[in-house]
Design an enzyme around this catalytic site. Sequence first.
Site, PDB file in Angstrom:
ATOM      1  N   THR A 171      -3.488  -5.522   5.103  1.00  0.00           N
ATOM      2  CA  THR A 171      -4.689  -6.257   5.548  1.00  0.00           C
ATOM      3  C   THR A 171      -5.441  -5.368   6.534  1.00  0.00           C
ATOM      4  OG1 THR A 171      -3.845  -8.474   5.217  1.00  0.00           O
ATOM      5  CG2 THR A 171      -5.292  -8.197   7.100  1.00  0.00           C
ATOM      6  N   ARG A 199      -4.679 -21.174  -1.026  1.00  0.00           N
ATOM      7  CA  ARG A 199      -4.103 -20.965   0.310  1.00  0.00           C
ATOM      8  C   ARG A 199      -5.065 -20.132   1.172  1.00  0.00           C
ATOM      9  NH1 ARG A 199      -2.718 -16.086   3.358  1.00  0.00           N
ATOM     10  NH2 ARG A 199      -0.933 -16.521   4.680  1.00  0.00           N
ATOM     11  N   VAL A 200      -5.306 -20.572   2.384  1.00  0.00           N
ATOM     12  CA  VAL A 200      -6.125 -19.797   3.322  1.00  0.00           C
ATOM     13  C   VAL A 200      -5.232 -19.413   4.492  1.00  0.00           C
ATOM     14  CG1 VAL A 200      -8.106 -19.870   4.886  1.00  0.00           C
ATOM     15  CG2 VAL A 200      -8.268 -20.928   2.624  1.00  0.00           C
ATOM     16  N   GLY A 201      -5.318 -18.154   4.908  1.00  0.00           N
ATOM     17  CA  GLY A 201      -4.458 -17.669   5.991  1.00  0.00           C
ATOM     18  C   GLY A 201      -5.201 -17.522   7.304  1.00  0.00           C
ATOM     19  N   ASP A 202      -4.529 -16.868   8.238  1.00  0.00           N
ATOM     20  CA  ASP A 202      -5.070 -16.702   9.599  1.00  0.00           C
ATOM     21  C   ASP A 202      -6.342 -15.864   9.646  1.00  0.00           C
ATOM     22  OD1 ASP A 202      -3.171 -14.538   8.811  1.00  0.00           O
ATOM     23  OD2 ASP A 202      -3.966 -13.634  10.648  1.00  0.00           O
ATOM     24  N   THR A 222      -2.607  -9.280  12.302  1.00  0.00           N
ATOM     25  CA  THR A 222      -2.176  -9.102  10.911  1.00  0.00           C
ATOM     26  C   THR A 222      -0.710  -9.534  10.820  1.00  0.00           C
ATOM     27  OG1 THR A 222      -1.622  -7.456   9.222  1.00  0.00           O
ATOM     28  CG2 THR A 222      -1.791  -6.634  11.463  1.00  0.00           C
ATOM     29  N   GLY A 223      -0.288  -9.953   9.639  1.00  0.00           N
ATOM     30  CA  GLY A 223       1.100 -10.386   9.475  1.00  0.00           C
ATOM     31  C   GLY A 223       1.171 -11.651   8.643  1.00  0.00           C
TER      32      GLY A 223
END
Length: 310
Positions: A171, A199-202, A222-223
């Site tokens: 990322t 799905r939506v991430g941080d 990131t992660g």
Amino acid sequence: MKSERKCAIILHGGAGDLSNLSTNELGRLTRATTKALERGFESTKGKTALDGVQDAVLTMENSGLFNAGIGSVFTLSGRIEMDAAIMNGRNLSCGAVGAVSNVRNPILLARRILEETDHSLVVGRMARRLAEKFGLAGTVLPSNKRREMWKQMRKNPAKYLKKNIAYASDTVGAVAIDAKGNIASGVSTGGLWLKLDGRVGDSALVGAGLYAENEAGGVAATGIGEAIMNVLLAKIVHGYMSTGRSAMDACKFGIENITAKKGPNTAGLVAIDSQGNFGYALNTKTMIVASMSEGMDRPTAKILTDRSLA
Ligand code: ASP
């Protein structure tokens, strides 16, 4: 005109595990990171911090080497769905998109949402329509290598669905400060391999994947998106900087916090505080980091390891 502040930019190419890459592959990633850094630094100096982070992230999206833009990884069903966000520390405005698939450069769409709509985060049908309206619609054609990886992973999804950061790296994110002391951050990702569609991430969420405020500093994370969202990692780092701590101390604090609550192998951070100092920390095996500030001879791009910070 004399600068009031030293311009600076720091970016990352994802927290994860690059230990299996060949020297050639690592060299390609390092060169692409350096190119993005140079592009972002020029824009920060010539324009604004917001342009700097946008252009650094854009360059990485276009390289095809990172998990962002044309290099994005696949969902379980074989789709590409990307998240991106950009935040202006001058007035706390932000623009973000979640799970978009018809845009080659989600960071540009996020920027237009920031500048030209009354909203901060747009997903679904309207995100697609805005991409068309702003002339940003396009198809992301994945490389054969990515398609092959997906086919292999798809045979044994359980192995990869354990939210294992080894399969989530690459990322991209950046933080910059310009001559006026304005700070901005930006993040872009294809998300986690084999994530569920939708799905939506941080990386789309201010306070989780990024934050910027001129008086304190800016940060990009990131992660594992779920772990980062659970602790609101970027807001932890921002909160620490707002008490006067340096970006480096704040990143270490943030990583200690997420490690204690969600375990190791969950995150990496880059940051710049209001004094223009760099910060970075990780609890994963590796993270590519590059930084440049006025007065430095040349940019530094290096692959940090958990051991190099010990
Ligand atoms: N944080 C991103 C996500 O969970 C992935 C990454 O940073 O590698 O979508």
